[in-house]
Motif scaffolding. Structure first.
Motif, PDB file in Angstrom:
ATOM      1  N   ALA A 180       0.838  -1.199   0.000  1.00  0.00           N
ATOM      2  CA  ALA A 180       0.000   0.000   0.000  1.00  0.00           C
ATOM      3  C   ALA A 180       0.875   1.251   0.000  1.00  0.00           C
ATOM      4  O   ALA A 180       1.860   1.336   0.744  1.00  0.00           O
ATOM      5  CB  ALA A 180      -0.918   0.003   1.218  1.00  0.00           C
ATOM      6  N   GLY A 181       0.538   2.201  -0.856  1.00  0.00           N
ATOM      7  CA  GLY A 181       1.266   3.456  -0.913  1.00  0.00           C
ATOM      8  C   GLY A 181       2.439   3.484  -1.853  1.00  0.00           C
ATOM      9  O   GLY A 181       3.017   4.554  -2.081  1.00  0.00           O
ATOM     10  N   ASP A 182       2.825   2.334  -2.435  1.00  0.00           N
ATOM     11  CA  ASP A 182       3.951   2.316  -3.370  1.00  0.00           C
ATOM     12  C   ASP A 182       3.625   3.151  -4.607  1.00  0.00           C
ATOM     13  O   ASP A 182       2.490   3.136  -5.109  1.00  0.00           O
ATOM     14  CB  ASP A 182       4.279   0.880  -3.802  1.00  0.00           C
ATOM     15  CG  ASP A 182       5.023   0.109  -2.714  1.00  0.00           C
ATOM     16  OD1 ASP A 182       5.335   0.715  -1.673  1.00  0.00           O
ATOM     17  OD2 ASP A 182       5.291  -1.095  -2.906  1.00  0.00           O
ATOM     18  N   ALA A 213      -4.319   2.605  -8.398  1.00  0.00           N
ATOM     19  CA  ALA A 213      -4.744   1.464  -7.584  1.00  0.00           C
ATOM     20  C   ALA A 213      -4.444   1.716  -6.111  1.00  0.00           C
ATOM     21  O   ALA A 213      -3.451   2.360  -5.769  1.00  0.00           O
ATOM     22  CB  ALA A 213      -4.036   0.191  -8.053  1.00  0.00           C
ATOM     23  N   HIS A 214      -5.317   1.213  -5.258  1.00  0.00           N
ATOM     24  CA  HIS A 214      -5.148   1.354  -3.811  1.00  0.00           C
ATOM     25  C   HIS A 214      -5.304  -0.012  -3.149  1.00  0.00           C
ATOM     26  O   HIS A 214      -6.193  -0.788  -3.506  1.00  0.00           O
ATOM     27  CB  HIS A 214      -6.176   2.331  -3.238  1.00  0.00           C
ATOM     28  CG  HIS A 214      -5.985   3.745  -3.707  1.00  0.00           C
ATOM     29  ND1 HIS A 214      -5.176   4.646  -3.055  1.00  0.00           N
ATOM     30  CD2 HIS A 214      -6.481   4.390  -4.785  1.00  0.00           C
ATOM     31  CE1 HIS A 214      -5.191   5.801  -3.705  1.00  0.00           C
ATOM     32  NE2 HIS A 214      -5.982   5.672  -4.768  1.00  0.00           N
ATOM     33  N   GLU A 216      -4.194   8.783  14.782  1.00  0.00           N
ATOM     34  CA  GLU A 216      -3.323   9.911  14.430  1.00  0.00           C
ATOM     35  C   GLU A 216      -1.895   9.431  14.216  1.00  0.00           C
ATOM     36  O   GLU A 216      -1.213   9.872  13.277  1.00  0.00           O
ATOM     37  CB  GLU A 216      -3.368  10.978  15.526  1.00  0.00           C
ATOM     38  CG  GLU A 216      -2.556  12.228  15.189  1.00  0.00           C
ATOM     39  CD  GLU A 216      -2.664  13.295  16.266  1.00  0.00           C
ATOM     40  OE1 GLU A 216      -2.098  14.396  16.051  1.00  0.00           O
ATOM     41  OE2 GLU A 216      -3.291  13.041  17.312  1.00  0.00           O
ATOM     42  N   LEU A 217      -1.454   8.504  15.053  1.00  0.00           N
ATOM     43  CA  LEU A 217      -0.112   7.947  14.905  1.00  0.00           C
ATOM     44  C   LEU A 217      -0.041   7.028  13.693  1.00  0.00           C
ATOM     45  O   LEU A 217       0.891   7.131  12.878  1.00  0.00           O
ATOM     46  CB  LEU A 217       0.279   7.182  16.176  1.00  0.00           C
ATOM     47  CG  LEU A 217       1.613   6.431  16.147  1.00  0.00           C
ATOM     48  CD1 LEU A 217       2.773   7.414  15.945  1.00  0.00           C
ATOM     49  CD2 LEU A 217       1.819   5.636  17.432  1.00  0.00           C
ATOM     50  N   ARG A 218      -1.022   6.145  13.550  1.00  0.00           N
ATOM     51  CA  ARG A 218      -0.992   5.133  12.481  1.00  0.00           C
ATOM     52  C   ARG A 218      -1.047   5.762  11.084  1.00  0.00           C
ATOM     53  O   ARG A 218      -0.410   5.267  10.140  1.00  0.00           O
ATOM     54  CB  ARG A 218      -2.175   4.174  12.653  1.00  0.00           C
ATOM     55  CG  ARG A 218      -2.112   2.938  11.763  1.00  0.00           C
ATOM     56  CD  ARG A 218      -3.359   2.090  11.912  1.00  0.00           C
ATOM     57  NE  ARG A 218      -4.511   2.677  11.208  1.00  0.00           N
ATOM     58  CZ  ARG A 218      -5.740   2.155  11.239  1.00  0.00           C
ATOM     59  NH1 ARG A 218      -5.983   1.060  11.951  1.00  0.00           N
ATOM     60  NH2 ARG A 218      -6.728   2.735  10.571  1.00  0.00           N
ATOM     61  N   ARG A 219      -1.784   6.850  10.940  1.00  0.00           N
ATOM     62  CA  ARG A 219      -1.981   7.464   9.625  1.00  0.00           C
ATOM     63  C   ARG A 219      -0.869   8.417   9.210  1.00  0.00           C
ATOM     64  O   ARG A 219      -0.824   8.842   8.046  1.00  0.00           O
ATOM     65  CB  ARG A 219      -3.326   8.198   9.609  1.00  0.00           C
ATOM     66  CG  ARG A 219      -4.512   7.250   9.669  1.00  0.00           C
ATOM     67  CD  ARG A 219      -5.822   7.963   9.899  1.00  0.00           C
ATOM     68  NE  ARG A 219      -6.967   7.059   9.805  1.00  0.00           N
ATOM     69  CZ  ARG A 219      -8.205   7.372  10.154  1.00  0.00           C
ATOM     70  NH1 ARG A 219      -8.453   8.582  10.641  1.00  0.00           N
ATOM     71  NH2 ARG A 219      -9.170   6.492  10.023  1.00  0.00           N
ATOM     72  N   ASP A 271      -4.374   6.504   5.865  1.00  0.00           N
ATOM     73  CA  ASP A 271      -3.785   5.172   5.960  1.00  0.00           C
ATOM     74  C   ASP A 271      -3.218   4.722   4.615  1.00  0.00           C
ATOM     75  O   ASP A 271      -3.740   5.075   3.550  1.00  0.00           O
ATOM     76  CB  ASP A 271      -4.841   4.153   6.414  1.00  0.00           C
ATOM     77  CG  ASP A 271      -5.082   4.177   7.910  1.00  0.00           C
ATOM     78  OD1 ASP A 271      -4.103   4.264   8.670  1.00  0.00           O
ATOM     79  OD2 ASP A 271      -6.254   4.103   8.325  1.00  0.00           O
ATOM     80  N   GLY A 272      -2.167   3.921   4.684  1.00  0.00           N
ATOM     81  CA  GLY A 272      -1.635   3.317   3.470  1.00  0.00           C
ATOM     82  C   GLY A 272      -0.859   4.251   2.573  1.00  0.00           C
ATOM     83  O   GLY A 272      -0.849   4.086   1.349  1.00  0.00           O
ATOM     84  N   THR A 273      -0.204   5.260   3.160  1.00  0.00           N
ATOM     85  CA  THR A 273       0.621   6.187   2.392  1.00  0.00           C
ATOM     86  C   THR A 273       2.056   6.116   2.914  1.00  0.00           C
ATOM     87  O   THR A 273       2.309   5.630   4.021  1.00  0.00           O
ATOM     88  CB  THR A 273       0.080   7.628   2.484  1.00  0.00           C
ATOM     89  OG1 THR A 273      -0.070   7.992   3.866  1.00  0.00           O
ATOM     90  CG2 THR A 273      -1.269   7.740   1.796  1.00  0.00           C
ATOM     91  N   PRO A 274       3.024   6.601   2.115  1.00  0.00           N
ATOM     92  CA  PRO A 274       4.442   6.433   2.482  1.00  0.00           C
ATOM     93  C   PRO A 274       4.858   7.025   3.822  1.00  0.00           C
ATOM     94  O   PRO A 274       5.864   6.604   4.405  1.00  0.00           O
ATOM     95  CB  PRO A 274       5.180   7.133   1.324  1.00  0.00           C
ATOM     96  CG  PRO A 274       4.252   7.020   0.168  1.00  0.00           C
ATOM     97  CD  PRO A 274       2.876   7.168   0.758  1.00  0.00           C
TER      98      PRO A 274
END
Length: 301
Positions: free
Chosen positions: A69-71, A86-87, A220-223, A229-232
């Motif tokens: 995710a996020g590539d 794509a996500h 907040e930490l995870r994102r 979510d799912g970004t570099p």
């Protein structure tokens, strides 16, 4: 008189000629418009096929076990006007209804009860929805306190759900399944336990020991800084214990989640959007990305 008659005949012939020319012109114009319309339709069909091909290309890239995710490779172009985006999201971040109802485990059913509460369902309605769902999937005809078995105009399946849309057939679920995006947090395809790497706010709030402060701080930490979510820029969690620390739970507090949560479920959802000009096509896949990818579900949206 003869000259007048000739003039009349000549005038009539001229009018007929002009009328014939008008009809011929109308036919030619109509034919030209028809050809133009066919060319337009052909062009639209071609762009639709190109958009579908682009969407499939993005989905194929997402299938690569090395792609996460996020590539950056999940977005790109195939030509001047063809693009794909794509996500990848973790399917385990959704509540798996099959896992919840299987064996009628009280802890799992309590997660569903809390989830419905978070969604604004009142107590009596929650109990009716849960009992009716259990009656719908169990093999017997014994009616639960707030449930529903076979009647003149209602027939439970008496088997596990195969598609989420079957919930629309379950008694007392009609209002819930009529909501927009009612199924956004639900699945039948994950490994089971809730994946803390992907669970939404509502799903996290449904778990034991969670409250709004804990969940909001964790999200907040995870994102990461961009709040997505799912970004570099998302932080890397290497283990479930690191997630425990991020939640601020002691080992004893986290123990109440034992068997109910997981981390980085191998089953993912891929949504790939392809575009060609003004045409757009979307494909959705649910895939097990462990070793050789295994397709669980494919759907064109």
């Amino acid at each position: 008189m003869k000259r007048t008659l000739r003039d009349t005949r000549s005038g009539a012939a001229l009018l007929l000629s002009l009328w014939a020319l008008f009809l011929l012109s109308a036919l030619v114009i109509n034919w030209a418009l028809d050809i133009d319309s066919r060319i337009t339709l052909s062009g639209s069909a071609s762009r639709s096929l190109e958009a579908e091909a682009a969407a499939c290309s993005g989905a194929e890239i997402a299938l690569d076990p090395e792609v996460e995710a996020g590539d950056s490779v999940l977005s790109g172009s195939l030509g001047k006007n063809q693009t794909f985006d794509a996500h990848i999201t973790g399917e385990g971040g959704r509540l798996n209804l099959t896992w919840i109802v299987a064996g009628e485990n009280p802890q799992r059913i309590e997660i569903l009860r809390k989830f419905l509460e978070v969604k604004g369902i009142d107590l009596n309605e929650r109990e009716s929805m849960i009992d009716s769902l259990l009656d719908y999937v169990d093999p017997d005809d014994i009616v639960r306190l707030n449930g529903a078995e076979a009647s003149d105009n209602y027939q439970p399946k008496n088997a596990l759900l195969q598609q989420l849309d079957e919930l629309k057939k379950v008694k007392n679920w009609e209002a819930f399944t009529a909501r927009p995006d009612w199924d956004a947090d639900l699945t039948l395809y994950s490994s089971g336990p809730v994946d803390l790497a992907w669970a939404s706010r509502d799903v996290l709030l449904s778990l034991p020991g969670m409250n709004e402060n804990i969940v909001d701080r964790f999200l907040e930490l995870r994102r990461g800084p961009d709040g997505i979510d799912g970004t570099p820029d998302d932080p890397e969690f290497d283990s479930l214990d690191q997630v425990r620390v991020a939640l601020g739970f002691s080992a004893e507090q986290f123990a109440q989640l034992s068997g109910l949560v997981d981390f980085k479920d191998k089953i993912v959802r891929v949504i790939s959007v392809g575009k060609s000009g003004d045409a757009m096509r979307t494909v959705q896949m649910i895939v097990r990305k462990s070793g050789a990818p295994q397709m669980i579900r494919w759907k064109e949206l």
